[in-house]
Scaffold this motif. Structure first.
Motif, PDB file in Angstrom:
ATOM      1  N   SER A 134       8.883   6.108  -7.993  1.00 20.31           N
ATOM      2  CA  SER A 134       9.835   7.212  -7.878  1.00 20.31           C
ATOM      3  C   SER A 134      11.057   6.741  -7.093  1.00 20.31           C
ATOM      4  CB  SER A 134       9.170   8.396  -7.180  1.00 20.31           C
ATOM      5  OG  SER A 134       8.719   8.002  -5.882  1.00 20.31           O
ATOM      6  N   ASP A 135      12.115   7.552  -7.081  1.00 20.23           N
ATOM      7  CA  ASP A 135      13.352   7.152  -6.401  1.00 20.23           C
ATOM      8  C   ASP A 135      13.140   6.882  -4.917  1.00 20.23           C
ATOM      9  OD1 ASP A 135      14.690   7.316  -8.771  1.00 20.23           O
ATOM     10  OD2 ASP A 135      15.494   9.331  -8.414  1.00 20.23           O
ATOM     11  N   ASP A 136      12.187   7.587  -4.300  1.00 18.67           N
ATOM     12  CA  ASP A 136      11.932   7.357  -2.872  1.00 18.67           C
ATOM     13  C   ASP A 136      10.834   6.322  -2.639  1.00 18.67           C
ATOM     14  OD1 ASP A 136       9.713   8.724  -3.664  1.00 18.67           O
ATOM     15  OD2 ASP A 136       9.941  10.391  -2.266  1.00 18.67           O
ATOM     16  N   GLU A 137      10.355   5.691  -3.723  1.00 18.77           N
ATOM     17  CA  GLU A 137       9.371   4.606  -3.650  1.00 18.77           C
ATOM     18  C   GLU A 137       8.026   5.065  -3.073  1.00 18.77           C
ATOM     19  OE1 GLU A 137      12.482   0.905  -3.002  1.00 18.77           O
ATOM     20  OE2 GLU A 137      11.579   1.841  -1.253  1.00 18.77           O
ATOM     21  N   GLN A 138       7.731   6.347  -3.168  1.00 20.54           N
ATOM     22  CA  GLN A 138       6.497   6.869  -2.604  1.00 20.54           C
ATOM     23  C   GLN A 138       5.446   7.189  -3.665  1.00 20.54           C
ATOM     24  OE1 GLN A 138       6.624   7.072   1.072  1.00 20.54           O
ATOM     25  NE2 GLN A 138       8.287   5.810   0.231  1.00 20.54           N
ATOM     26  N   ILE A 139       5.846   7.169  -4.947  1.00 17.42           N
ATOM     27  CA  ILE A 139       4.950   7.582  -6.033  1.00 17.42           C
ATOM     28  C   ILE A 139       4.972   6.538  -7.137  1.00 17.42           C
ATOM     29  CG2 ILE A 139       4.504   9.333  -7.799  1.00 17.42           C
ATOM     30  CD1 ILE A 139       5.842  11.366  -5.961  1.00 17.42           C
ATOM     31  N   PRO A 196      -4.083  16.908 -18.095  1.00 13.29           N
ATOM     32  CA  PRO A 196      -4.107  16.845 -16.630  1.00 13.29           C
ATOM     33  C   PRO A 196      -5.510  16.721 -16.039  1.00 13.29           C
ATOM     34  CG  PRO A 196      -2.521  18.481 -17.354  1.00 13.29           C
ATOM     35  CD  PRO A 196      -3.250  18.032 -18.582  1.00 13.29           C
ATOM     36  N   ASP A 197      -6.533  17.243 -16.746  1.00 15.99           N
ATOM     37  CA  ASP A 197      -7.891  17.128 -16.217  1.00 15.99           C
ATOM     38  C   ASP A 197      -8.514  15.765 -16.512  1.00 15.99           C
ATOM     39  OD1 ASP A 197      -8.358  17.263 -18.928  1.00 15.99           O
ATOM     40  OD2 ASP A 197      -9.776  18.934 -18.834  1.00 15.99           O
ATOM     41  N   GLY A 198      -7.761  14.869 -17.160  1.00 11.14           N
ATOM     42  CA  GLY A 198      -8.253  13.528 -17.449  1.00 11.14           C
ATOM     43  C   GLY A 198      -8.891  13.370 -18.809  1.00 11.14           C
ATOM     44  N   SER A 199      -9.121  14.456 -19.545  1.00  4.64           N
ATOM     45  CA  SER A 199      -9.738  14.346 -20.859  1.00  4.64           C
ATOM     46  C   SER A 199      -8.736  13.801 -21.870  1.00  4.64           C
ATOM     47  CB  SER A 199     -10.269  15.708 -21.323  1.00  4.64           C
ATOM     48  OG  SER A 199      -9.247  16.682 -21.286  1.00  4.64           O
ATOM     49  N   ALA A 210       0.844  -1.189   0.000  1.00  6.59           N
ATOM     50  CA  ALA A 210       0.000   0.000   0.000  1.00  6.59           C
ATOM     51  C   ALA A 210       0.878   1.237   0.000  1.00  6.59           C
ATOM     52  CB  ALA A 210      -0.921   0.004   1.213  1.00  6.59           C
ATOM     53  N   ILE A 211       0.457   2.246  -0.787  1.00  7.16           N
ATOM     54  CA  ILE A 211       1.153   3.532  -0.814  1.00  7.16           C
ATOM     55  C   ILE A 211       0.117   4.604  -0.514  1.00  7.16           C
ATOM     56  CG2 ILE A 211       2.476   5.165  -2.196  1.00  7.16           C
ATOM     57  CD1 ILE A 211       3.505   2.843  -3.834  1.00  7.16           C
ATOM     58  N   ALA A 212       0.356   5.403   0.513  1.00  4.01           N
ATOM     59  CA  ALA A 212      -0.560   6.474   0.895  1.00  4.01           C
ATOM     60  C   ALA A 212      -0.112   7.783   0.264  1.00  4.01           C
ATOM     61  CB  ALA A 212      -0.602   6.601   2.417  1.00  4.01           C
ATOM     62  N   ASP A 213      -1.041   8.753   0.176  1.00  8.02           N
ATOM     63  CA  ASP A 213      -0.670  10.072  -0.319  1.00  8.02           C
ATOM     64  C   ASP A 213      -0.041  10.887   0.801  1.00  8.02           C
ATOM     65  OD1 ASP A 213      -2.762  10.932   1.290  1.00  8.02           O
ATOM     66  OD2 ASP A 213      -4.148  11.248  -0.370  1.00  8.02           O
ATOM     67  N   VAL A 214       0.301  12.128   0.500  1.00 11.88           N
ATOM     68  CA  VAL A 214       1.005  12.950   1.491  1.00 11.88           C
ATOM     69  C   VAL A 214       0.137  13.230   2.703  1.00 11.88           C
ATOM     70  CG1 VAL A 214       2.554  14.000  -0.185  1.00 11.88           C
ATOM     71  CG2 VAL A 214       0.297  15.015   0.202  1.00 11.88           C
ATOM     72  N   ALA A 215      -1.182  13.110   2.549  1.00  9.68           N
ATOM     73  CA  ALA A 215      -2.086  13.324   3.674  1.00  9.68           C
ATOM     74  C   ALA A 215      -2.310  12.044   4.468  1.00  9.68           C
ATOM     75  CB  ALA A 215      -3.414  13.881   3.178  1.00  9.68           C
ATOM     76  N   GLY A 216      -1.695  10.960   4.023  1.00 12.06           N
ATOM     77  CA  GLY A 216      -1.851   9.697   4.717  1.00 12.06           C
ATOM     78  C   GLY A 216      -3.038   8.885   4.270  1.00 12.06           C
ATOM     79  N   LYS A 217      -3.759   9.340   3.271  1.00 15.89           N
ATOM     80  CA  LYS A 217      -4.913   8.601   2.782  1.00 15.89           C
ATOM     81  C   LYS A 217      -4.459   7.565   1.756  1.00 15.89           C
ATOM     82  CE  LYS A 217      -8.121  12.466   3.395  1.00 15.89           C
ATOM     83  NZ  LYS A 217      -9.075  13.381   2.736  1.00 15.89           N
ATOM     84  N   PRO A 218      -5.160   6.426   1.672  1.00 12.49           N
ATOM     85  CA  PRO A 218      -4.768   5.390   0.700  1.00 12.49           C
ATOM     86  C   PRO A 218      -4.780   5.934  -0.721  1.00 12.49           C
ATOM     87  CG  PRO A 218      -6.344   4.520   2.281  1.00 12.49           C
ATOM     88  CD  PRO A 218      -6.298   6.002   2.502  1.00 12.49           C
ATOM     89  N   ALA A 219      -3.702   5.678  -1.452  1.00 13.37           N
ATOM     90  CA  ALA A 219      -3.603   6.122  -2.842  1.00 13.37           C
ATOM     91  C   ALA A 219      -3.548   4.935  -3.794  1.00 13.37           C
ATOM     92  CB  ALA A 219      -2.381   7.013  -3.034  1.00 13.37           C
ATOM     93  N   THR A 220      -2.686   3.955  -3.496  1.00 15.70           N
ATOM     94  CA  THR A 220      -2.546   2.775  -4.348  1.00 15.70           C
ATOM     95  C   THR A 220      -2.362   1.550  -3.476  1.00 15.70           C
ATOM     96  OG1 THR A 220      -1.425   4.139  -6.014  1.00 15.70           O
ATOM     97  CG2 THR A 220      -1.308   1.754  -6.291  1.00 15.70           C
ATOM     98  N   ASP A 221      -3.178   0.538  -3.715  1.00 15.31           N
ATOM     99  CA  ASP A 221      -3.072  -0.729  -2.991  1.00 15.31           C
ATOM    100  C   ASP A 221      -2.825  -1.848  -3.994  1.00 15.31           C
ATOM    101  OD1 ASP A 221      -3.574   0.477  -0.554  1.00 15.31           O
ATOM    102  OD2 ASP A 221      -5.735   0.161  -0.686  1.00 15.31           O
ATOM    103  N   PHE A 222      -1.790  -2.669  -3.717  1.00 13.63           N
ATOM    104  CA  PHE A 222      -1.445  -3.797  -4.574  1.00 13.63           C
ATOM    105  C   PHE A 222      -1.677  -5.091  -3.803  1.00 13.63           C
ATOM    106  CE2 PHE A 222       1.329  -0.251  -5.608  1.00 13.63           C
ATOM    107  CZ  PHE A 222       1.311  -0.190  -6.996  1.00 13.63           C
ATOM    108  N   ASP A 245       4.862  12.775 -13.311  1.00 13.96           N
ATOM    109  CA  ASP A 245       5.962  12.559 -12.365  1.00 13.96           C
ATOM    110  C   ASP A 245       5.490  12.591 -10.917  1.00 13.96           C
ATOM    111  OD1 ASP A 245       7.686  12.303 -14.450  1.00 13.96           O
ATOM    112  OD2 ASP A 245       8.409  14.364 -14.378  1.00 13.96           O
ATOM    113  N   ASP A 246       4.453  13.386 -10.631  1.00 10.20           N
ATOM    114  CA  ASP A 246       3.951  13.425  -9.258  1.00 10.20           C
ATOM    115  C   ASP A 246       2.943  12.312  -8.982  1.00 10.20           C
ATOM    116  OD1 ASP A 246       1.716  14.256 -10.630  1.00 10.20           O
ATOM    117  OD2 ASP A 246       1.717  16.299  -9.826  1.00 10.20           O
ATOM    118  N   GLY A 247       2.643  11.484 -10.010  1.00  3.92           N
ATOM    119  CA  GLY A 247       1.757  10.344  -9.833  1.00  3.92           C
ATOM    120  C   GLY A 247       0.294  10.691  -9.698  1.00  3.92           C
ATOM    121  N   ARG A 248      -0.075  11.942  -9.860  1.00  2.00           N
ATOM    122  CA  ARG A 248      -1.463  12.335  -9.609  1.00  2.00           C
ATOM    123  C   ARG A 248      -2.396  12.059 -10.777  1.00  2.00           C
ATOM    124  NH1 ARG A 248      -0.770  18.232  -6.558  1.00  2.00           N
ATOM    125  NH2 ARG A 248       0.360  17.426  -4.736  1.00  2.00           N
ATOM    126  N   ALA A 249      -1.869  12.068 -12.008  1.00  2.00           N
ATOM    127  CA  ALA A 249      -2.752  11.935 -13.169  1.00  2.00           C
ATOM    128  C   ALA A 249      -2.168  10.966 -14.183  1.00  2.00           C
ATOM    129  CB  ALA A 249      -2.975  13.300 -13.820  1.00  2.00           C
TER     130      ALA A 249
END
Length: 734
Positions: A232-237, A308-311, A181-193, A269-273
């Motif tokens: 990412s290099d720090d394994e967070q994204i 970036p807006d997903g379109s 599991a990888i959480a976002d910067v707020a600690g909320k679940p972002a990606t679960d494997f 690169d920030d993994g958001r989109a």
């Protein structure tokens, strides 16, 4: 035996010798010996016990690892047991790996240590792994944990069963029940494997999942047999996900679902989109819609680029490509298939232009219960708005089929689904613009079709009116053709006819066709020409207007005619030739709208630009209006009638009057006058001396026969007649 064991034993031997000497001296000096305090043994079987010891191992002058412990037990077979163990490995690049455990056991070769938990592996970059039992090999640098493990680094955490950690290559492998599991910067679940097994290559920043891999990423649900994730290099994204075999993704901002054999998803690169998707092997993408289902894209391989807006701002498809479009308020549902697709768009709007190439086929279901619509071509450029095609330009050997009654072809066909309109232009090897509707085939320079009501406008026109189809019942004479029969009743119903003109307006369901500019109808030796030809398919009528002229192959022979307009009325079975209509003037009664320039003042030529003229078996006939009345069956002439300023030239006779009726059956002519104007018949005769003279007969009405010299004058004897012999004057045939 290792170097640290040798040094330990030598140290112990020296210590024993020193200690023995000290004891011996103490005994000699004391007279009363004091027994030593008993030593507390941890394991009586141990041959050697030590405490607070550590051993440092060096390799090629560089520190490789360091092991420390609070106490140790050595046994006769060379094995050992250590307590409060700490194993520290330092790499040349400065990274350190520390393994700690309350207890460790080592065999006689001292390479692999059995660690009893809780066992903890800590890497200098913050990675931590915890398990109850593990083994550590000094030579291979591998930690093995056969039971349950947990690990974490920053916002990433995971667990599983039967894990190994390769310190030399910095690789974690979980053989069973892997979850990460990888959480976002707020600690909320972002990606679960989750998967059957997983491998985390920390040097390459790659996470590999095998065995029914399942990923939850924000609103996306991802499944595949094999998943490779780049971090990412720090394994967070999560920056990239590769799905292999039975790949499927559901959920997303603009994409509702994706499926293929393989799918690659490239994130920012920030993994958001998500910014790029590549699908291979039976690929399918369903787009999200505000209501109902959205468009779908299918193909052997597909690639999407997203804003970036997903379109979706770009789409590429190769081999067996298909775009399915749902129905909307503005346009019906449809599908487009081709070999390739290249589409572009813009943020906030999605795809706006799609280019299809190779075996293009556009399909649209029928409207209001009608048969479907199919367009085929080599290429298509389609403008899109949401899930609807607003404009479609087909090029290169285009064919268009709409229901059972309309087909078209051209080098370029422009289709506007929302307006339900079609425009055909240009020619190629497949031919120029062509439309067939019912039994009318239209070839033209350009053609426009309103598909709702079948209205057609064309320029540079040649049309073919086909005869009845096999099995169609011929219309009765005097009745509208009906049943899709395009030929006017004047023409032979078993032969095709052509109508050519500069322009055509076809009024669709009413069956009316208006040909404008140099219009000409041709069927065999029959022809009708005029500035405008109007055809009424429903009633079977035909009109030629403006310098109209005709050649009619009738059962009684060929007739040629000229008039301002020529009309055929199928109900009355009548062909009417009419002079130009009279227009009022300010200086005298009226003049025709098309009066000749320079016509003599006061003469009859000034009144009409040109009388109607008919030349045929009945003679050379001129009048303001001439009508040929046909029999109910066939094209046999029943009678000919002429009205207004009638002049008939028949062999040596010239007849002038107000009205003429000619009965074809017996060859009878009946000419009558108007008001005070009598009927005049002039017959040229040749005397015995060879001189030519004319006999002129006048009367209110004359009846004569073509086959005889008999003339009946005023059959009812109401008016006196005159017969004169005088020199012949050339008749005025206007």
């Amino acid at each position: 035996m290792t170097s640290w064991q040798k040094r330990t034993r030598i140290g112990l031997a020296i210590f024993a010798a020193v200690f023995g000497t000290f004891v011996y001296r103490s005994i000699r000096e004391r007279t009363t010996p004091v027994p030593p305090a008993p030593v507390e043994r941890i394991d009586p079987k141990a041959t050697l016990e030590t405490s607070d010891s550590n051993v440092q191992r060096e390799q090629k002058g560089e520190q490789d690892f360091r092991i420390s412990f609070s106490r140790s037990l050595n046994y006769e077979d060379g094995s050992a047991k250590l307590f409060d163990v700490r194993i520290e490995v330092t790499k040349a690049d400065g990274r350190t790996f520390v393994v700690t455990a309350p207890e460790a056991g080592a065999g006689k070769d001292q390479d692999e240590k059995q660690l009893t938990g809780p066992v903890k592996l800590v890497v200098s970059d913050g990675f931590e792994l915890t398990t109850d039992h593990a083994t550590h090999s000094q030579n291979s640098g591998i930690v093995r944990a056969p039971g349950a493990v947990t690990f974490k680094r920053g916002r990433m955490s995971g667990s599983g069963v039967n894990a190994t950690y390769d310190q030399n290559n910095d690789v974690l492998t979980i053989a069973e029940n892997a979850t990460i599991a990888i959480a976002d910067v707020a600690g909320k679940p972002a990606t679960d494997f989750s998967s059957g097994s997983a491998t985390l290559d920390r040097l390459q920043n790659v996470l590999t999942l095998d065995g029914k891999a399942h990923v939850l990423r924000n609103e996306q649900v991802i499944d595949a047999d094999h998943v490779v994730t780049r971090l990412s290099d720090d394994e967070q994204i999560v920056t990239y996900i590769e799905l292999r075999n039975n790949a499927r993704v559901t959920g997303g901002t603009a994409i509702d679902s994706m499926s293929a054999r393989d799918i690659d998803m490239d994130y920012t690169d920030d993994g958001r989109a998500l910014e790029r998707v590549v699908l291979n092997g039976g690929a399918g993408i369903a787009m999200r819609a505000a209501q109902g289902s959205g468009r779908q894209i299918l193909g052997e391989s597909l690639e999407l680029r997203l804003a970036p807006d997903g379109s979706v701002i770009a789409a590429t498809g190769r081999e067996k490509v298909r775009l399915d479009l749902p129905a909307s308020a503005e346009a019906p549902a449809g599908s487009i298939s081709a070999k390739t697709l290249d589409a572009t768009g813009e943020a906030g709007h999605g795809l706006t232009l799609a280019q299809f190439r190779g075996d293009v086929e556009y399909r649209e279901p029928g409207r209001r219960g009608a048969a479907g619509r199919v367009v085929r071509s080599h290429a298509l450029s389609a403008s899109l708005a949401g899930d609807a095609v607003t404009d479609a330009v087909f090029t290169d050997r285009v064919t268009f089929e709409d229901g059972d009654d309309l087909s078209a072809r051209a080098a370029e066909v422009r289709y506007r689904p929302q307006q339900n309109a079609l425009a055909l232009s240009k020619a190629d090897a497949g031919g120029g613009p062509h439309v067939t509707i019912d039994q009318i085939a239209i070839d033209a320079r350009t053609i426009e079709v309103a598909l709702d009501d079948r209205r057609i406008n064309a320029a540079g026109v040649k049309t073919t009116l086909s005869p009845r189809k096999a099995g169609q019942t011929a219309p009765s004479q005097g009745e509208a053709p009906g049943g899709g029969v395009a030929l006017p009743g004047l023409l032979r119903q078993n032969e095709a006819a052509n109508i050519n003109s500069d322009a055509l307006e076809y009024k669709g369901k009413s069956g009316q066709a208006i040909y404008t500019g140099n219009a000409a109808l041709l069927q065999g030796d029959t022809s009708i020409r005029g500035d405008v030809i109007s055809l009424d398919q429903e009633k079977g009528n035909l009109t030629a207007t403006g310098s109209a002229r005709s050649t009619l192959e009738l059962d009684t022979g060929r007739s040629t005619g000229r008039a301002h307009d020529i009309r055929y009325d199928d109900t009355a079975r009548t062909v009417t030739y009419s002079a130009a209509a009279l227009a009022p003037t300010s200086d005298r009664g009226s003049v025709p709208a098309g009066a000749r320039a320079g016509a003599p003042a006061g003469g009859r030529g000034a009144m009409l630009a040109r009388d109607a003229q008919l030349n045929g078996p009945q003679g050379d006939l001129r009048a303001e209006r001439i009508a040929i009345v046909l029999a109910k069956q066939g094209n046999e002439v029943e009678r000919v009638e002429a009205y207004g300023n009638v002049t008939l030239k028949l062999d040596a006779r010239t007849v002038v009057g107000a009205r003429l009726t000619h009965q074809s059956a017996d060859g009878r002519y009946v000419m009558s006058g108007s008001g005070a104007a009598p009927v005049t018949i002039t017959e040229a005769t040749t005397t015995s001396t060879g001189a030519t003279s004319c006999r002129e007969t006048t009367g209110r009405a004359l009846t004569f026969f073509k086959s005889t010299d008999t003339i009946i004058v005023d059959g009812n004897a109401e008016k006196r007649t005159e017969t004169q012999i005088k020199p012949c004057a050339a008749p005025s045939l206007r």
